[in-house]
Design an enzyme around this catalytic site. Sequence first.
Site, mmCIF file in Angstrom:
data_model
loop_
_atom_site.group_PDB
_atom_site.id
_atom_site.type_symbol
_atom_site.label_atom_id
_atom_site.label_comp_id
_atom_site.label_asym_id
_atom_site.label_seq_id
_atom_site.Cartn_x
_atom_site.Cartn_y
_atom_site.Cartn_z
ATOM 1 N N ALA A 136 -4.486 7.540 -4.637
ATOM 2 C CA ALA A 136 -3.111 7.131 -4.946
ATOM 3 C C ALA A 136 -3.162 5.645 -5.268
ATOM 4 C CB ALA A 136 -2.202 7.411 -3.760
ATOM 5 N N THR A 148 0.845 -1.184 0.000
ATOM 6 C CA THR A 148 0.000 0.000 0.000
ATOM 7 C C THR A 148 0.888 1.245 0.000
ATOM 8 O OG1 THR A 148 -1.915 1.023 1.089
ATOM 9 C CG2 THR A 148 -0.286 0.022 2.538
ATOM 10 N N ASN A 149 0.327 2.409 0.277
ATOM 11 C CA ASN A 149 1.115 3.642 0.313
ATOM 12 C C ASN A 149 0.548 4.566 1.392
ATOM 13 O OD1 ASN A 149 -0.882 5.580 -0.932
ATOM 14 N ND2 ASN A 149 -0.738 4.074 -2.585
ATOM 15 N N HIS A 150 1.176 5.721 1.549
ATOM 16 C CA HIS A 150 0.856 6.607 2.674
ATOM 17 C C HIS A 150 -0.278 7.598 2.416
ATOM 18 C CE1 HIS A 150 3.689 5.311 5.604
ATOM 19 N NE2 HIS A 150 4.743 5.510 4.829
ATOM 20 N N SER A 151 -1.039 7.435 1.345
ATOM 21 C CA SER A 151 -2.154 8.362 1.120
ATOM 22 C C SER A 151 -3.140 8.286 2.287
ATOM 23 C CB SER A 151 -2.871 7.988 -0.187
ATOM 24 O OG SER A 151 -4.071 8.714 -0.291
#
Length: 216
Positions: free
Chosen positions: A96, A29-32
Site C-alpha cells: 500500500a 503512513t497507512n494501516h496495511s
Amino acid sequence: LAPKPLRGKKLLITAGPTFEPIDPVRGITNHSSGKMGFAIARAAAEAGAEVTLVAGPVQLRTPRGVQRIDVQSAQQMFRAVLPLAPQHQVFIATAAVADWRPATAHDQKLKKVEGESAAPTIAMVENPDILATVAALARPPFCVGFAAESEKLAEHAEAKRLRKKLPLIVANLGPATFGRDDNALLLIDAAGQRELARADKLTLARELINDIAKRL
Ligand code: C5P
C-alpha cells in the site's frame, strides 16, 4: 499441478505500507499490515520460487527461504525494486504505497512555537508509481497489481489494470482487510473475472500463486 510449479522462477514482491517522513519523529503512513504480501511470499517460496520481498515497516517474520529487503518510504521502495525487476519473471505489488509524500522531510523536529497559533501546512508531492514503472519496462516481468476500492470494485480495478498495463489485477473483496487474517479476492484479467472465496490469507496466497504459475 506439479508440487513445485515455480521452480526456477524468480519472484519479486512488495508488501506493507510505506512511511513518508515529515521530520525525524513524524510521518504519514497507512494501516496495511503486510500480511497478504508476506503470505504470497511464503506461498511462492513453497512453490519453489526464488523470492525477494521488499517490505515497508511491518511487524512480521520473514517467511522461510525468502530474501527480504526492508524500506521505509515509497522512494526507497522504488529504488530497491527498479534495479531488481528486470531479473525477475514475476512482480507482485501488494504494498500500500503512499500516493503522496511531504514535499520536504525536515532535518529537525518541527517545533510548536510559544505564542504562535498557526498550525503548519504540509505541502505534498506525488510518489513514483512503482508498479506502473515496472510494467512499462521494455521486457517487463509478469506484473500483478492489487486494488482496494471502497466502491465499484471490479470496474475501478479493471480501469487500474488497463491504466497500469497489467495482465492481472487482484481486487480485495472488502470490507477493509487491513490487519485481518482472512480475505476474499477477485482476479481480473483480459478474459474476465474469477473469485477466490473468503479464506485465510495463506490459503488465498497459495491459490493465487497456483493461478499465476499456470500463466507463465
Ligand atoms: O493506484 P493504486 O495505488 O490504487 O494501485 C494499487 C496497485 O499499484 C498496487 O498493486 C500497489 O502496490 C501499486 N502501487 C505502486 N506504487 C505506487 C502506487 C501503487 O506500486 N506509487
